[in-house]
Design a protein around this motif. Sequence first.
Motif, PDB file in Angstrom:
ATOM      1  N   PRO A  90     -23.648   5.364  80.375  1.00  7.60           N
ATOM      2  CA  PRO A  90     -24.696   4.665  79.648  1.00  7.60           C
ATOM      3  C   PRO A  90     -26.055   4.847  80.333  1.00  7.60           C
ATOM      4  O   PRO A  90     -26.077   5.010  81.551  1.00  7.60           O
ATOM      5  CB  PRO A  90     -24.261   3.198  79.749  1.00  7.60           C
ATOM      6  CG  PRO A  90     -22.809   3.220  80.115  1.00  7.60           C
ATOM      7  CD  PRO A  90     -22.604   4.480  80.900  1.00  7.60           C
ATOM      8  N   PRO A  91     -27.171   4.792  79.585  1.00  7.26           N
ATOM      9  CA  PRO A  91     -27.217   4.647  78.134  1.00  7.26           C
ATOM     10  C   PRO A  91     -26.827   5.946  77.438  1.00  7.26           C
ATOM     11  O   PRO A  91     -27.263   7.017  77.820  1.00  7.26           O
ATOM     12  CB  PRO A  91     -28.687   4.308  77.857  1.00  7.26           C
ATOM     13  CG  PRO A  91     -29.450   4.913  78.987  1.00  7.26           C
ATOM     14  CD  PRO A  91     -28.528   4.866  80.171  1.00  7.26           C
ATOM     15  N   GLU A 143     -33.803  -1.048  75.688  1.00  3.67           N
ATOM     16  CA  GLU A 143     -32.842  -1.464  76.713  1.00  3.67           C
ATOM     17  C   GLU A 143     -32.468  -0.320  77.657  1.00  3.67           C
ATOM     18  O   GLU A 143     -31.963  -0.553  78.750  1.00  3.67           O
ATOM     19  CB  GLU A 143     -31.567  -2.047  76.086  1.00  3.67           C
ATOM     20  CG  GLU A 143     -30.776  -1.005  75.327  1.00  3.67           C
ATOM     21  CD  GLU A 143     -29.349  -1.450  74.911  1.00  3.67           C
ATOM     22  OE1 GLU A 143     -28.917  -2.541  75.267  1.00  3.67           O
ATOM     23  OE2 GLU A 143     -28.702  -0.651  74.213  1.00  3.67           O
ATOM     24  N   GLY A 144     -32.738   0.926  77.220  1.00  2.00           N
ATOM     25  CA  GLY A 144     -32.418   2.078  78.065  1.00  2.00           C
ATOM     26  C   GLY A 144     -33.452   2.335  79.155  1.00  2.00           C
ATOM     27  O   GLY A 144     -33.213   3.132  80.057  1.00  2.00           O
ATOM     28  N   VAL A 188     -34.884  -0.246  80.914  1.00  5.96           N
ATOM     29  CA  VAL A 188     -34.883  -1.348  81.871  1.00  5.96           C
ATOM     30  C   VAL A 188     -33.571  -1.302  82.650  1.00  5.96           C
ATOM     31  O   VAL A 188     -32.625  -0.627  82.260  1.00  5.96           O
ATOM     32  CB  VAL A 188     -35.047  -2.738  81.195  1.00  5.96           C
ATOM     33  CG1 VAL A 188     -36.385  -2.845  80.504  1.00  5.96           C
ATOM     34  CG2 VAL A 188     -33.912  -3.026  80.230  1.00  5.96           C
ATOM     35  N   THR A 189     -33.529  -2.000  83.767  1.00  2.00           N
ATOM     36  CA  THR A 189     -32.297  -2.135  84.534  1.00  2.00           C
ATOM     37  C   THR A 189     -32.027  -3.617  84.672  1.00  2.00           C
ATOM     38  O   THR A 189     -32.500  -4.414  83.841  1.00  2.00           O
ATOM     39  CB  THR A 189     -32.422  -1.433  85.906  1.00  2.00           C
ATOM     40  OG1 THR A 189     -31.181  -1.540  86.602  1.00  2.00           O
ATOM     41  CG2 THR A 189     -33.539  -2.004  86.765  1.00  2.00           C
TER      42      THR A 189
END
Lengths: 434, 434
Positions: free
Chosen positions: A391-392, A399-400, A402-403
């Motif tokens: 992922p991602p 959302e891809g 951020v961690t």
Amino acid sequence: MTTLTESLAEIAQRTRQAAQGLAPQTAAAKNAALEAMAQALEAAAPDILAANQRDCALAQEQGIPSALFARLKLSQTKLEAAIAGVRSVAALPDPVGTVQLHRQLDQGLVLKRISAPLGVLGVIFEARPDAVMQIASLAIKSGNGVILKGGQEATHSCRALVSAIHQGLGATEISPEVVALLTSREETRALLGMDQAVNLIIPRGSNSFVRFIQENTRIPVLGHADGICHLYVDAAADLEKAIPITVDSKTQYPAACNAIETLLVHAAIAAQVLPQIHEALQKAGVVLKGDAATQAIIPVESATEEDWSTEYSDLILAVRVVDSLEAAIAHINTYGSGHTDAIVTEDRAAATQFMNQVDAAGVFHNCSTRFADGFRYGFGAEVGISTQRLPPRGPVGLEGIVTYKYQLEGQGQIVASYSGENAKAFLHQDLPIS
Amino acid sequence: MTTLTESLAEIAQRTRQAAQGLAPQTAAAKNAALEAMAQALEAAAPDILAANQRDCALAQEQGIPSALFARLKLSQTKLEAAIAGVRSVAALPDPVGTVQLHRQLDQGLVLKRISAPLGVLGVIFEARPDAVMQIASLAIKSGNGVILKGGQEATHSCRALVSAIHQGLGATEISPEVVALLTSREETRALLGMDQAVNLIIPRGSNSFVRFIQENTRIPVLGHADGICHLYVDAAADLEKAIPITVDSKTQYPAACNAIETLLVHAAIAAQVLPQIHEALQKAGVVLKGDAATQAIIPVESATEEDWSTEYSDLILAVRVVDSLEAAIAHINTYGSGHTDAIVTEDRAAATQFMNQVDAAGVFHNCSTRFADGFRYGFGAEVGISTQRLPPRGPVGLEGIVTYKYQLEGQGQIVASYSGENAKAFLHQDLPIS
């Protein structure tokens, strides 16, 4: 080269510092900054379009390919659409600060996992000056700094755009230094080597461009080089579905990565379905290539081994007749790029087996592969589509980029109390996520 | 080398095929396989211990370091604990098949994001034959094939263990070929080059070993080379908490990656707290090194710039006096490895600022850094701790060795219907996750 690397290191350092100031900003502050950016871009529209005309004139002198020219050219309409895009990013939910896990490890010892910015993104793109606006707004929304490297041919456009963005941000709580622009080709190489300063590389361009980036950096890369997607028409397919899905998957936008390159047809239905598919695709201007079994049914060029691994990105489709569902799955797992593969069938068990066993980011049943897209999935924005396993994976929204981090709140607890003889036990009780 | 690579390619291919058969297995089938594995290991205990004695005798002849020898040596107790570990992995929830997103894109067009195995793991470890049992069980539970490469010094032990595992799996629905063992050093290099066949590398060993792996493969690596963790004692610290937390964070297991290497103390409290910390740590056998301000308060060796970047993994602690919370955060973000950093303070605002601004996988308030651990977080199993920015970050449980795929179920839908004039609108309605 040393000087270049050093000056780039300074830029990266400034961007990182600005990003550290951006990370804790509220959604309201970030959205206000995006609105200020949109207004500054509107005000600077004449300058931006003039700069773009300069780039276009130079590009024409140098005779760049027409597809590249089309991506370079910025019309009033295209600019307005990109500015509307900035505002639509502002309207998305804040991806930072989301509580993903909330757990009491013991009385008064509470763990939270909270989404957090990555740090600094490095975004490298060919032509397409409108990407500057989209990427800068996604970066700000996600709390990340961004170092942009546009194509040489778009230098004037990119400078005018970033200048307007900086002006817009200047009046807000977000430092303009969160968005940096590089313009020389040598800087691309140097950027790819900055694995201490840049946390994620996002390439935007042709397959060969993305592959070059992937092979020349140790920084994680979000993107995909290949989109070899398949449609498998099963023995139990409903032709009322199979034919429109084939046409849509191939022709709705043939240059897209989620368009199909190979059609697999079950032998039991091939003689019935192939002539109809041939006719429908011919009407749409598609040239077919087929294996021997296909050629025995419809008059098409022959497909070679190489065709199974080719992304045409054009109105060309390779066709192969397979003897079983298993053979279709094996073909896809051998030649596919793990992007998106679909089955057309009325047989529920066959669909389940296909979706379980095909190893791809997207496995579809009775619908077009063209649905593989962040907007169509409802992510609001698409940062890219990843064909990596980890992922991602698949279409990636905010959302891809951020961690997360773990926050543990205690009252003086030490691990020695939970070890050895008379060790206290952990509670490990999940708490509501507010 | 060609022959070696080829034979390894064959092994990888067999493991991948076996993993494809494992992926769709039910939780019950996987758990039954783990139980069979545990029983076979119990039955083979005498052979395993004998093989381990052979390894230990050879290792002693060659004079390997005592720490390595301790990790190599397998006692009956250690073997029993490892077999109990296999059964505890069976008791964990199945990480595969979890629905993470369930959304109606339109009537009869339903998207699901479902967790799925990664494929094949490559696990490379030094000494520690007990890792074989832990890793094989985590791999089977997560539906992944695994290629194990143990240290040269553990060859006989690893062979005996894998032989028992294969025998146990032989009587189950899971193919023994999901677990492969490599034993020659050259194979490690070859394995690192197999980015088409291996989806994730998990190294288990010293920092320099992990760094070597990270620098010599394009395959994603789950792990961390450095654990430079900090404890910051703020001006508003409660000394009743600060002193035990300092002692625990340093001494509860000094060789662990989550033990602290540097203590930062606010200048306003240094004269009061440092003598007490010094006394408590001296009792625990810890040698302190300090900057000039520390040395003005307690009699310790001087710490140099190099100390701030050193992971001692031993009873040594560097101490620095800082003038502010901001200086503490800046020190951590400069010298830290992004693993785990803690603050001791009664000032809620200071704690929040620290937890927001320190860039690490774990940011703790008023508790020991030693809590940074998959078991203590309640993950049941720990695959590793990652200091990379991108997820998975921090302690990683089974969820870190699975990925996801998107499944889209339609009734013949095509994208053309949702494009251009008269385009249908998407519903994008989230459905309950069952």
